[in-house]
Design a protein around this motif. Structure first.
Motif, PDB file in Angstrom:
ATOM      1  N   HIS A 151       0.700  -1.141  -0.140  1.00 21.31           N
ATOM      2  CA  HIS A 151       0.020  -0.086   0.081  1.00 21.31           C
ATOM      3  C   HIS A 151       0.882   1.076  -0.039  1.00 21.31           C
ATOM      4  CE1 HIS A 151      -3.766  -2.265   1.785  1.00 21.31           C
ATOM      5  NE2 HIS A 151      -3.494  -2.539   0.582  1.00 21.31           N
ATOM      6  N   ALA A 152       1.891   1.175   0.842  1.00 23.47           N
ATOM      7  CA  ALA A 152       2.960   2.208   0.720  1.00 23.47           C
ATOM      8  C   ALA A 152       3.520   2.614  -0.558  1.00 23.47           C
ATOM      9  CB  ALA A 152       3.951   2.174   1.903  1.00 23.47           C
ATOM     10  N   GLU A 153       4.025   1.422  -1.166  1.00 23.87           N
ATOM     11  CA  GLU A 153       4.810   1.597  -2.630  1.00 23.87           C
ATOM     12  C   GLU A 153       3.584   2.013  -3.569  1.00 23.87           C
ATOM     13  OE1 GLU A 153       5.750  -2.367  -3.451  1.00 23.87           O
ATOM     14  OE2 GLU A 153       7.673  -2.210  -2.407  1.00 23.87           O
ATOM     15  N   ARG A 154       2.420   1.453  -3.555  1.00 30.34           N
ATOM     16  CA  ARG A 154       1.109   2.257  -4.518  1.00 30.34           C
ATOM     17  C   ARG A 154       1.202   3.787  -4.099  1.00 30.34           C
ATOM     18  NH1 ARG A 154      -3.885  -2.090  -4.949  1.00 30.34           N
ATOM     19  NH2 ARG A 154      -2.639  -3.643  -6.335  1.00 30.34           N
ATOM     20  N   GLU A 155       1.226   3.966  -2.567  1.00 33.12           N
ATOM     21  CA  GLU A 155       0.858   5.436  -2.696  1.00 33.12           C
ATOM     22  C   GLU A 155       2.140   6.177  -2.991  1.00 33.12           C
ATOM     23  OE1 GLU A 155      -0.912   9.019  -0.928  1.00 33.12           O
ATOM     24  OE2 GLU A 155      -1.707   6.957  -1.530  1.00 33.12           O
ATOM     25  N   ILE A 156       2.992   5.977  -2.734  1.00 35.44           N
ATOM     26  CA  ILE A 156       4.437   6.526  -3.283  1.00 35.44           C
ATOM     27  C   ILE A 156       4.399   6.499  -4.938  1.00 35.44           C
ATOM     28  CG2 ILE A 156       6.913   6.147  -3.412  1.00 35.44           C
ATOM     29  CD1 ILE A 156       6.918   5.275  -0.817  1.00 35.44           C
TER      30      ILE A 156
END
Length: 439
Positions: free
Chosen positions: A139-144
């Protein structure tokens, strides 16, 4: 090399106390699995794996089809393919991220690693593996990624030319990148600007010029906006540039530059200024600018207790030329007169066209009447020279009236009236001379 005693001790505990294994698999992993490759339907999954996916471990059977039923079916072929490669070649690591369907319908991302246990002949007979829930990381990667894409859209979508630089010190800077608009307008590609200093990119003189503004931004620690004219591969352009400092840990680490090309706007401003303050035909100051400069000259000479002269000039013989040869020839005479008047004067003096065939001259810081007369006589000689206007030979004279500040007046209206009156005295007395105001 002898094993470390603590490692040997841990291995011993694992062999003799199952609580140690339970602690390791529950405390450091999100699931352990052990697969019987000789009986592929049998596979034990630790309770925590099922809990991560929202299931009660008690209702889950130790069978491979249990997890295969809830894995994303698009990911399953990749899992089996990588397992087959690992079976055939032990050096091929089985380590991949797959998606599972949580009981509530959401997606759980799991990192799955495994190691084949082989018999004496090297044949895989068991598979030991571990699961780690990496959903938050994904999820963090997607947000980044989302933020990065939004940044790219803004960075490259804006019409302003933008660039990013790293602040190496208060006087040293390194360009990191520029956006598509900057590349298009300046003809400076990303490859050309990356890792360059202002000097290495723009040359010593221009590099020092722009670096001076970067230094000012760092020193002020706040955005600054200014105009600059630069000669770049894309041509000579005028830019309205804003520099914004990026402060990290109380230090300016980066500068974001945003520049709008205002070349056409500045050209329009110059044209409007010319139209408002300069005569369209002769390109010398018009009546409006003349009075502005006259007021300034009065203020300066009043302050410095100096003197200056105002000369009012009316051309003799111009009307006859205009009537006989037409306005085009007459316009040529006026342009030539303006050029000759400028040639006789100093740069600090002013010549203006008041309208028609009337001109005015302001002589700054005159010392005596004799010095004024020397200029006036020079003007007469210059204007009396023949002019070849498109094959037509023309000759004009000049009647000139002179007023001196502060002797004949201390304000614009009085000085102009005195010079005009003196000019008309000469005009009425036969033309072709000059006269000082008798006041």
């Amino acid at each position: 090399m002898k094993e470390h005693y603590l490692k040997e001790e841990l291995y011993h505990l694992l062999n003799h106390d199952r609580r140690i294994f339970d602690f390791i698999q529950s405390g450091s992993l999100d699931g352990v699995w052990y697969w019987d490759l000789e009986n592929p339907e049998n596979e034990w999954m630790s309770p925590k794996f099922w809990e991560v996916l929202g299931y009660d471990p008690k209702v889950k059977k130790p069978l491979a089809n249990e997890w295969q039923a809830i894995i994303f079916q698009e990911d399953l072929p990749r899992v089996l393919e990588n397992l087959d490669k690992h079976y055939k070649k032990p050096t091929h690591t089985f380590d991949q991220i797959v998606r599972y369907r949580h009981k509530n319908g959401s997606t759980v991302w799991v990192r799955c690693r495994g190691m084949a246990i082989r018999d004496e002949e090297g044949k895989p007979i068991r598979l030991l593996g571990a699961h780690v829930d990496v959903t938050d990381l994904k999820h963090a990667e997607r947000e980044i990624t989302r933020l990065s894409r939004e940044y790219e859209k803004v960075f490259n979508g804006t019409q302003d030319a933008m660039f990013l630089m790293e602040v190496l010190s208060e006087t040293e800077f390194r360009y990191i990148r520029n956006n598509a608009s900057h590349q298009k307008k300046t003809k400076i590609s990303l490859e050309m600007i990356q890792n360059q200093s202002p000097r290495s990119l723009l040359g010593e003189e221009m590099g020092d010029l722009v670096a001076g503004n970067y230094q000012r931004c760092v020193k002020n620690r706040k955005p600054i906006t200014y105009e600059e004219e630069l000669s770049l591969p894309g041509g000579d352009r005028v830019w309205l540039t804003t520099l914004t400092p990026i402060i990290e840990e109380s230090e300016v680490r980066y500068i974001v530059g945003s520049a709008a090309d205002i070349t056409e706007r500045k050209q329009l401003e110059r044209e409007l200024e010319m139209s408002a303050n300069y005569d369209d035909l002769t390109k010398i100051p018009n009546r409006r600018l003349f009075f502005d400069r006259l007021k300034i000259m009065i203020f300066e000479h009043e302050r410095d207790l100096g003197k200056f002269a105002l000369i009012y000039i009316d051309l003799d013989g111009f009307k006859e030329i205009n009537d006989r040869y037409g306005h085009e020839t007459g316009d040529g005479v006026l342009v030539t007169v303006a050029e000759r008047l400028k040639k006789t004067l100093r740069k600090s003096d002013t010549v203006a066209r008041m309208g028609g065939d009337e001109f005015t001259v302001l002589l700054r810081d005159i010392g005596s009447q004799e010095s004024i007369e020397r200029v006036v006589k020079k003007i007469r000689v210059e204007l009396q020279q023949e002019m070849n206007i498109n094959g037509v030979i023309c000759t004009v004279g000049a009647s000139m009236g002179i007023a001196v500040y502060p002797d004949q007046g201390k304000d614009s209206e009085t000085l102009l009236q005195e010079a005009d009156t003196a000019m008309y005295v000469i005009k009425n007395d036969g033309k072709g001379g000059y006269k000082f105001s008798p006041r």
